[in-house]
Design an enzyme around this catalytic site. Structure first.
Site, short mmCIF file in Angstrom:
data_model
loop_
_atom_site.label_atom_id
_atom_site.label_comp_id
_atom_site.label_asym_id
_atom_site.label_seq_id
_atom_site.Cartn_x
_atom_site.Cartn_y
_atom_site.Cartn_z
N HIS A 56 -4.88 9.09 2.88
CA HIS A 56 -5.46 8.38 4.03
C HIS A 56 -5.26 6.89 3.87
O HIS A 56 -4.80 6.42 2.84
CB HIS A 56 -6.92 8.76 4.26
CG HIS A 56 -7.90 8.30 3.23
ND1 HIS A 56 -7.87 8.73 1.91
CD2 HIS A 56 -8.96 7.45 3.32
CE1 HIS A 56 -8.88 8.17 1.25
NE2 HIS A 56 -9.54 7.39 2.08
N HIS A 61 -6.62 3.55 -1.67
CA HIS A 61 -5.72 4.68 -1.91
C HIS A 61 -4.25 4.29 -1.73
O HIS A 61 -3.36 5.08 -2.04
CB HIS A 61 -6.08 5.86 -1.01
CG HIS A 61 -7.48 6.35 -1.28
ND1 HIS A 61 -7.74 7.49 -2.00
CD2 HIS A 61 -8.69 5.79 -1.00
CE1 HIS A 61 -9.06 7.63 -2.12
NE2 HIS A 61 -9.66 6.61 -1.53
N ASP A 133 -10.97 11.69 -0.33
CA ASP A 133 -12.32 11.38 0.13
C ASP A 133 -12.81 12.38 1.19
O ASP A 133 -13.67 12.06 2.00
CB ASP A 133 -12.38 9.95 0.67
CG ASP A 133 -12.04 8.92 -0.39
OD1 ASP A 133 -11.84 9.30 -1.57
OD2 ASP A 133 -11.96 7.72 -0.06
#
Ligand code: ZN
Ligand code: FE
Length: 255
Positions: A56, A61, A133
């Site tokens: 994402h 990230h 997540d």
């Protein structure tokens, strides 16, 4: 042959994962919070990075992505739905697509909720799912973009995987997740013993990930919103599963 998985702590509490196929030498990384620890882990093993898989768009990230791409020339794979807000993708994927890493064909799942466009990668031969997540150890990501219904639907897809599946999630939040989970199910014996193991692991600075899906199903309150005893305990005996999930998520946000 299953892929070899290496868990890499990055930044203060993020995880990236290396996936290595010994036969072909193919090596992927899931998420790039920071390029340096990933490059160090590759160098230590003499592995050459072939693929960068992104779950994402959040900075923690992808922050090291361009450095890692420049250093390795690896193919960058991410969600087509997020292509407008990710660095340039070499391969844009959606639910139902597969990404081949050596002898493993990773299946792409849409697990929107934390963000809309969040994807997970499931490696069936290896028996691991990379959830970042979405589903986390004893928790789930906060709902920044999606609705509770959306996240509940996403979690159901992950919950349906084989129970021995390793859940490779994106953060070391497990100790605080355990404290919250105890407020929802104080008498859950599996949760009590898991919380003890988590405290021991963290005292020795060991990661609490990957976890196993069956232990998540037994202890993670966000996977248990459908259970009558949990609904009753929350005072919502007749509410839908998604409404109970929403209540648990709201309580966690205030915790
Ligand atoms: Zn995130
Ligand atoms: Fe994150």
């Amino acid at each position: 042959m299953p892929l070899e998985i290496v868990t890499l702590p990055c930044l203060s509490d993020n995880y990236a994962y290396l996936l290595h196929d010994a036969a072909s030498g193919a090596t992927a990384v899931v998420d790039v919070p920071d390029a340096a620890p990933i490059q160090a882990a590759l160098a230590e093993r003499g592995w050459t990075l072939t693929d960068i898989l992104i779950t994402h768009h959040h900075w923690d990230h992808i922050d090291g992505l361009e450095d890692l791409r420049a250093a390795t020339g690896a193919r960058v794979v991410g969600a087509a739905a997020d292509a407008h807000r990710l660095p340039p993708l070499d391969l844009a994927v959606a639910e139902g697509d597969t990404v081949v890493i050596g002898s493993e064909a990773l299946q792409v799942f849409d697990v929107s909720g934390h963000t809309v466009g969040h994807i997970a990668f499931y490696a069936p031969k290896t028996g691991a799912v990379f959830t970042a997540d979405s589903l986390m150890a004893l928790g789930c990501g906060r709902l920044f973009e999606g609705t509770p219904e959306m996240m509940w639907t996403s979690l159901q897809k992950l919950a349906a995987l084989p129970p021995e599946t390793l859940v490779c999630s994106g953060h070391e939040y497990t100790a605080s997740n355990a404290k919250f989970a105890a407020t929802i199910e104080p008498d859950n014996a599996a949760l009590i013993s898991r919380s003890r193991q988590i405290a021991e692991a963290r005292a020795e600075n060991r990661p609490t990930v990957p976890s196993r899906l069956d232990e998540e199903l037994a202890t993670n309150p966000f996977l248990r919103a459908h259970l009558p005893e949990l609904k009753t305990a929350l005072g919502l005996p007749d509410a839908s599963d998604a409404m109970v999930f929403a209540e648990i998520r709201a309580q966690k946000d205030r915790f």
